[in-house]
Write a protein that holds these residues in place. Structure first.
Motif, PDB file in Angstrom:
ATOM      1  N   LEU A  22      -4.652 -51.219  43.455  1.00  0.00           N
ATOM      2  CA  LEU A  22      -6.037 -51.415  43.867  1.00  0.00           C
ATOM      3  C   LEU A  22      -6.955 -51.253  42.666  1.00  0.00           C
ATOM      4  O   LEU A  22      -6.749 -50.378  41.823  1.00  0.00           O
ATOM      5  CB  LEU A  22      -6.409 -50.400  44.952  1.00  0.00           C
ATOM      6  N   ASN A  23      -7.965 -52.077  42.612  1.00  0.00           N
ATOM      7  CA  ASN A  23      -8.919 -52.031  41.508  1.00  0.00           C
ATOM      8  C   ASN A  23      -9.830 -50.818  41.625  1.00  0.00           C
ATOM      9  O   ASN A  23     -10.145 -50.357  42.719  1.00  0.00           O
ATOM     10  CB  ASN A  23      -9.770 -53.305  41.499  1.00  0.00           C
ATOM     11  N   ASP A  24     -10.217 -50.285  40.482  1.00  0.00           N
ATOM     12  CA  ASP A  24     -11.265 -49.263  40.420  1.00  0.00           C
ATOM     13  C   ASP A  24     -12.066 -49.533  39.152  1.00  0.00           C
ATOM     14  O   ASP A  24     -11.682 -50.351  38.327  1.00  0.00           O
ATOM     15  CB  ASP A  24     -10.669 -47.851  40.450  1.00  0.00           C
ATOM     16  N   THR A  44     -10.155 -46.985  35.594  1.00  0.00           N
ATOM     17  CA  THR A  44      -8.854 -47.083  34.932  1.00  0.00           C
ATOM     18  C   THR A  44      -8.889 -48.215  33.910  1.00  0.00           C
ATOM     19  O   THR A  44      -9.216 -49.355  34.254  1.00  0.00           O
ATOM     20  CB  THR A  44      -7.736 -47.342  35.961  1.00  0.00           C
ATOM     21  N   PRO A  45      -8.542 -47.925  32.659  1.00  0.00           N
ATOM     22  CA  PRO A  45      -8.547 -48.982  31.636  1.00  0.00           C
ATOM     23  C   PRO A  45      -7.523 -50.078  31.943  1.00  0.00           C
ATOM     24  O   PRO A  45      -6.436 -49.813  32.474  1.00  0.00           O
ATOM     25  CB  PRO A  45      -8.152 -48.243  30.352  1.00  0.00           C
ATOM     26  N   MET A  46      -7.895 -51.294  31.611  1.00  0.00           N
ATOM     27  CA  MET A  46      -7.011 -52.444  31.851  1.00  0.00           C
ATOM     28  C   MET A  46      -5.678 -52.276  31.136  1.00  0.00           C
ATOM     29  O   MET A  46      -4.629 -52.619  31.684  1.00  0.00           O
ATOM     30  CB  MET A  46      -7.694 -53.735  31.424  1.00  0.00           C
ATOM     31  N   GLU A  47      -5.712 -51.746  29.944  1.00  0.00           N
ATOM     32  CA  GLU A  47      -4.485 -51.568  29.166  1.00  0.00           C
ATOM     33  C   GLU A  47      -3.543 -50.574  29.852  1.00  0.00           C
ATOM     34  O   GLU A  47      -2.325 -50.739  29.806  1.00  0.00           O
ATOM     35  CB  GLU A  47      -4.811 -51.084  27.741  1.00  0.00           C
ATOM     36  N   PHE A  48      -4.096 -49.559  30.521  1.00  0.00           N
ATOM     37  CA  PHE A  48      -3.275 -48.609  31.257  1.00  0.00           C
ATOM     38  C   PHE A  48      -2.570 -49.309  32.416  1.00  0.00           C
ATOM     39  O   PHE A  48      -1.387 -49.068  32.672  1.00  0.00           O
ATOM     40  CB  PHE A  48      -4.134 -47.445  31.774  1.00  0.00           C
ATOM     41  N   VAL A  49      -3.274 -50.188  33.114  1.00  0.00           N
ATOM     42  CA  VAL A  49      -2.692 -50.935  34.238  1.00  0.00           C
ATOM     43  C   VAL A  49      -1.563 -51.833  33.733  1.00  0.00           C
ATOM     44  O   VAL A  49      -0.499 -51.909  34.347  1.00  0.00           O
ATOM     45  CB  VAL A  49      -3.764 -51.748  34.989  1.00  0.00           C
ATOM     46  N   HIS A  99      -5.674 -60.221  37.968  1.00  0.00           N
ATOM     47  CA  HIS A  99      -5.795 -60.526  39.391  1.00  0.00           C
ATOM     48  C   HIS A  99      -6.363 -59.313  40.134  1.00  0.00           C
ATOM     49  O   HIS A  99      -7.270 -59.451  40.967  1.00  0.00           O
ATOM     50  CB  HIS A  99      -4.448 -60.941  39.973  1.00  0.00           C
ATOM     51  N   VAL A 100      -5.846 -58.133  39.827  1.00  0.00           N
ATOM     52  CA  VAL A 100      -6.349 -56.901  40.439  1.00  0.00           C
ATOM     53  C   VAL A 100      -7.826 -56.730  40.092  1.00  0.00           C
ATOM     54  O   VAL A 100      -8.650 -56.418  40.955  1.00  0.00           O
ATOM     55  CB  VAL A 100      -5.529 -55.670  39.976  1.00  0.00           C
ATOM     56  N   HIS A 101      -8.166 -56.959  38.841  1.00  0.00           N
ATOM     57  CA  HIS A 101      -9.543 -56.785  38.364  1.00  0.00           C
ATOM     58  C   HIS A 101     -10.511 -57.728  39.080  1.00  0.00           C
ATOM     59  O   HIS A 101     -11.605 -57.314  39.478  1.00  0.00           O
ATOM     60  CB  HIS A 101      -9.586 -57.017  36.851  1.00  0.00           C
ATOM     61  N   HIS A 102     -10.108 -58.974  39.263  1.00  0.00           N
ATOM     62  CA  HIS A 102     -11.008 -59.982  39.859  1.00  0.00           C
ATOM     63  C   HIS A 102     -10.992 -60.001  41.384  1.00  0.00           C
ATOM     64  O   HIS A 102     -11.996 -60.346  42.008  1.00  0.00           O
ATOM     65  CB  HIS A 102     -10.661 -61.379  39.333  1.00  0.00           C
ATOM     66  N   HIS A 162      -2.362 -38.848  33.685  1.00  0.00           N
ATOM     67  CA  HIS A 162      -3.227 -39.386  32.628  1.00  0.00           C
ATOM     68  C   HIS A 162      -4.695 -39.418  33.055  1.00  0.00           C
ATOM     69  O   HIS A 162      -5.515 -40.058  32.402  1.00  0.00           O
ATOM     70  CB  HIS A 162      -2.735 -40.785  32.222  1.00  0.00           C
ATOM     71  N   GLN A 163      -4.995 -38.738  34.142  1.00  0.00           N
ATOM     72  CA  GLN A 163      -6.354 -38.565  34.648  1.00  0.00           C
ATOM     73  C   GLN A 163      -7.056 -39.892  34.929  1.00  0.00           C
ATOM     74  O   GLN A 163      -8.236 -40.070  34.609  1.00  0.00           O
ATOM     75  CB  GLN A 163      -7.163 -37.690  33.695  1.00  0.00           C
ATOM     76  N   HIS A 164      -6.307 -40.817  35.540  1.00  0.00           N
ATOM     77  CA  HIS A 164      -6.893 -42.085  35.964  1.00  0.00           C
ATOM     78  C   HIS A 164      -6.851 -42.149  37.487  1.00  0.00           C
ATOM     79  O   HIS A 164      -5.882 -41.693  38.109  1.00  0.00           O
ATOM     80  CB  HIS A 164      -6.118 -43.271  35.380  1.00  0.00           C
ATOM     81  N   PRO A 165      -7.885 -42.743  38.093  1.00  0.00           N
ATOM     82  CA  PRO A 165      -7.930 -42.823  39.561  1.00  0.00           C
ATOM     83  C   PRO A 165      -7.190 -44.028  40.151  1.00  0.00           C
ATOM     84  O   PRO A 165      -7.395 -44.376  41.308  1.00  0.00           O
ATOM     85  CB  PRO A 165      -9.434 -42.929  39.841  1.00  0.00           C
ATOM     86  N   LEU A 166      -6.313 -44.632  39.380  1.00  0.00           N
ATOM     87  CA  LEU A 166      -5.577 -45.813  39.839  1.00  0.00           C
ATOM     88  C   LEU A 166      -4.872 -45.525  41.164  1.00  0.00           C
ATOM     89  O   LEU A 166      -4.223 -44.486  41.314  1.00  0.00           O
ATOM     90  CB  LEU A 166      -4.547 -46.230  38.789  1.00  0.00           C
ATOM     91  N   GLN A 167      -5.011 -46.438  42.104  1.00  0.00           N
ATOM     92  CA  GLN A 167      -4.378 -46.295  43.416  1.00  0.00           C
ATOM     93  C   GLN A 167      -3.285 -47.349  43.575  1.00  0.00           C
ATOM     94  O   GLN A 167      -3.481 -48.515  43.228  1.00  0.00           O
ATOM     95  CB  GLN A 167      -5.407 -46.468  44.531  1.00  0.00           C
ATOM     96  N   CYS A 168      -2.170 -46.920  44.122  1.00  0.00           N
ATOM     97  CA  CYS A 168      -1.044 -47.789  44.381  1.00  0.00           C
ATOM     98  C   CYS A 168      -0.625 -47.542  45.823  1.00  0.00           C
ATOM     99  O   CYS A 168      -0.482 -46.389  46.251  1.00  0.00           O
ATOM    100  CB  CYS A 168       0.105 -47.453  43.417  1.00  0.00           C
TER     101      CYS A 168
END
Length: 108
Positions: A35-37, A40-45, A66-69, A97-103
């Motif tokens: 899921l986009n937030d 979270t940096p794009m490079e981390f994704v 795709h996630v970003h857009h 890594h203290q990112h709020p990325l959701q999966c």
């Protein structure tokens, strides 16, 4: 031929046994989604997609964009146990890594 042998041939029902193959059901499959937030940096994704989903740089970048857009993107389709493990691994890694990325995962 003796009477007893002939009697077995004529009177006894010798049934035929057939083996039936058990019908195996294909396991349910689950989509693993990122899921986009806004944090979270794009490079981390991209790194997550390469490390946990064995995506090449080009595929990982395409999925990340795709996630970003679109707000959500599919990382892969797996059996329940594998999908659950992937979601857990990604969430733990993002948290470390203290990112709020959701999966998440959803039934296909």
């Amino acid at each position: 031929m003796s009477k007893d042998i002939r009697r077995l041939d004529e009177d006894e029902d010798l049934g035929v046994t057939t083996k039936s193959k058990p019908k195996t059901k294909r396991p349910n499959m689950y989509r693993v989604l990122l899921l986009n937030d806004d944090f979270t940096p794009m490079e981390f994704v991209v790194h997550v997609l390469e490390a946990f989903f064995n995506k090449g740089r080009e595929d990982a970048t395409r999925i990340m964009l795709h996630v970003h857009h679109h707000g959500v993107g599919e990382c892969g389709v797996f059996t329940y146990e594998v999908a659950e493990t992937k979601v857990s691994q990604v969430m733990d890694f993002a948290h470390q890594h203290q990112h709020p990325l959701q999966c998440i995962m959803e039934k296909k």
